[in-house]
Design an enzyme around this catalytic site. Structure first.
Site, PDB file in Angstrom:
ATOM      1  N   SER A 267       0.845  -1.194   0.000  1.00 35.19           N
ATOM      2  CA  SER A 267       0.000   0.000   0.000  1.00 35.19           C
ATOM      3  C   SER A 267       0.881   1.245   0.000  1.00 35.19           C
ATOM      4  O   SER A 267       2.102   1.164   0.163  1.00 35.19           O
ATOM      5  CB  SER A 267      -0.889   0.012   1.243  1.00 35.19           C
ATOM      6  N   LYS A 268       0.230   2.393  -0.135  1.00 33.46           N
ATOM      7  CA  LYS A 268       1.029   3.629  -0.172  1.00 33.46           C
ATOM      8  C   LYS A 268       1.691   3.903   1.175  1.00 33.46           C
ATOM      9  O   LYS A 268       2.675   4.619   1.241  1.00 33.46           O
ATOM     10  CB  LYS A 268       0.191   4.806  -0.648  1.00 33.46           C
ATOM     11  N   ARG A 269       1.148   3.296   2.234  1.00 30.20           N
ATOM     12  CA  ARG A 269       1.800   3.436   3.552  1.00 30.20           C
ATOM     13  C   ARG A 269       3.223   2.876   3.515  1.00 30.20           C
ATOM     14  O   ARG A 269       4.106   3.365   4.178  1.00 30.20           O
ATOM     15  CB  ARG A 269       1.037   2.686   4.648  1.00 30.20           C
TER      16      ARG A 269
END
Ligand code: GLU
Length: 512
Positions: A267-269
């Protein structure tokens, strides 16, 4: 795989934020499949969800595809006989087909308010029902055109009450999806909800627009991420309801892309936490106030990025890892795509990039390296022939274009710091005296082999240790024990700069 129709595939992103690297992989696999079968690669922008629309994201999609060279044959910027290719420009078509479904009893109008829907869910939970969705269990208790008389419905419509249109799903049916990657996937309609096909704003949902467009654009193969597999059951029902079963595309659902540790979905995290890029290009998220780095800005070459992405879920079944795009289109096969999640191994991405940089001709890297240097204010830029030599000296030592600067900045200015530990072990009076005189005596012309011979001869004559002298010289030039070919680098710097750096080293030693 045998394909007998003219292949038409589409990449259908929604402009709801930056294109995720998983989306780029879907685009790539569609592109490769189209090229392999002499087919058509279409870009369709699925922008019917106004609430999730993020300004700038459609431009981002176009720029990403163009950077990677995944140029659509048909699309919003390329035109084509099946346009428009932006769903927001195709509203009339969806209205036409939703009316068709309603008239034939495959869809119905639902007027339930958000409070009523909430209450339905709460009751479902209280009764311990297996699902709390709007489905065959509850629809006959709700406010819709199945439970109300035509007169009431007419009155509500005249009053302008908001409504959605839902797909009527009959229980007790079996849906079998033949997926190229997953084989037969079976769904039972009992557990499917009556999906909203048209929202209260009159715009279609993803499901309706996607199926209508795939049919109208004569799509033969739907190649997309695994997260859409469960929607496929609804899509098959839509094909049936429209009477389009004979035109149903072949499905291929690509595996998830997993975090670098393999635990969960990438994910972008993962990008904001560790700085690894999960987007093709830089992206500023103004709402979260986060800057996400892209592969391009991290210094990846487009082909290296594509080669890396090709392997996220596919492999050719041989040891070969480096493929040109032409080779990829020949060997790529959807049947060799795996089902299980593909781990996003950033080290592997760096390896691919390193290989591509190393095997590039310096002249092909020149433009990109110049822009890296300009970004770091190396002005004015040196003449091209000097930069080409610099690139040749460094290209085997870097993983990214950015590293031409981070690993090679000493080509452009004297090192600010020195490896004092390394230096101390080699530094003594004899070495110092030797270097002081032999650097001044370095012969013309400034050629690596001539300088190397001169220094080696001097070392021998003075009975010094070559390893020590070379290490000191290296630290003098680069600040560290590493770097490209020592004499080639010194010749590149030129005699006056070599002397200047030796003086700076002496100053440093005097100060410490
Ligand atoms: N608009 C969907 C997305 O954003 C497309 C899914 C599909 O390819 O059907 O991924």
């Amino acid at each position: 795989m045998k394909v007998d129709r003219h292949v038409r595939v589409r990449f259908a992103p929604s402009p709801t934020g930056p294109l995720h690297i998983g989306g780029v992989r879907s685009a790539l696999y569609n592109y490769l499949f189209a090229r392999k079968h002499g087919g058509t690669f279409i870009l369709r922008i699925e922008d019917t969800d106004q609430q999730r629309y993020v300004p700038g994201s459609e431009e981002y999609i176009h720029e990403s595809l163009s950077w990677l060279g995944l140029v659509p044959d048909e699309g919003p910027n390329h035109g084509g006989p099946f346009g428009p290719y932006r769903q927001s420009e195709r509203k009339n078509l969806y209205t036409l087909w939703i009316d068709h479904l309603i008239e034939r009893g495959h869809a119905y109008l639902a007027f339930d308010t958000p409070e009523e829907l909430e209450q339905m869910r709460a009751e479902g939970l209280a009764q311990g029902l297996p699902s709390t969705s709007y489905d065959h269990n509850v629809r006959m208790r709700m406010k819709n055109s199945l439970t109300q008389t035509p007169e009431v419905i007419k009155q509500w419509l005249d009053e302008g009450r908001p409504y959605v249109v839902r797909l009527l799903i009959q229980p007790d049916q079996e849906i079998v999806v033949h997926d190229i990657i997953r084989g037969e996937v079976t769904f039972r309609t009992d557990i499917l909800d009556d999906k909203v096909l048209m929202k209260a704003d009159g715009l279609p949902t993803y499901h309706l627009a996607n199926v209508v467009d795939d049919r109208h654009m004569e799509i033969t193969h739907v190649i997309r991420g695994e997260e859409w597999l469960s929607s496929t059951a609804h899509h098959v029902l839509l094909y049936r309801a429209f009477g389009w079963e004979d035109y149903m595309p072949v499905f291929a659902h690509l595996p998830l892309i997993l975090k670098p540790d393999g635990k969960g979905k990438l994910s972008k995290r993962d990008s904001s936490k560790s700085g690894i890029p999960v987007f093709p290009l830089d992206w500023n998220d103004d709402e979260e106030n986060i800057h996400y780095s892209g592969f391009r800005e991290k210094g990846f070459l487009p082909h290296a990025t594509l080669n890396f992405l090709a392997f996220l879920g596919w492999n050719p079944g041989t040891e070969q890892e480096l493929f040109t795009m032409k080779e990829l289109t020949q060997v790529f096969d959807l049947e060799q795509v795996v089902k299980s999640g593909a781990r996003f191994d950033y080290e592997k991405a760096l390896w691919f990039n390193q290989q591509y940089i190393m095997h590039s001709d310096a002249v092909d890297l020149l433009k990109a390296v110049k822009s890296v240097l300009s970004k770091h204010s190396v002005e004015p830029l040196l003449p091209d022939d000097r930069l080409l030599t610099f690139i040749d000296l460094m290209k085997e030592r870097v993983h990214t274009l950015e590293e031409f600067w981070t690993e090679g900045s000493y080509f452009f200015h004297a090192p600010g710091q020195y490896d004092d530990n390394g230096l101390r072990k080699k530094w003594n009076e004899a070495n110092r005296t030797f270097l002081e005189s032999s650097l001044i005596d370095l012969p013309e012309p400034e050629v690596a082999s001539i300088w190397q011979d001169a220094i080696k001869e001097g070392i021998q004559k003075n009975q010094l240790k070559p390893g020590e002298i070379f290490s000191i010289l290296r630290i003098t030039m680069t600040g560290a024990m590493t770097g490209p070919d020592l004499f080639a680098m010194m010749a590149w710097l030129g005699k006056s700069e070599v002397l200047n750096r030796f003086k700076q080293l002496l100053d440093h030693l005097n100060e410490n």
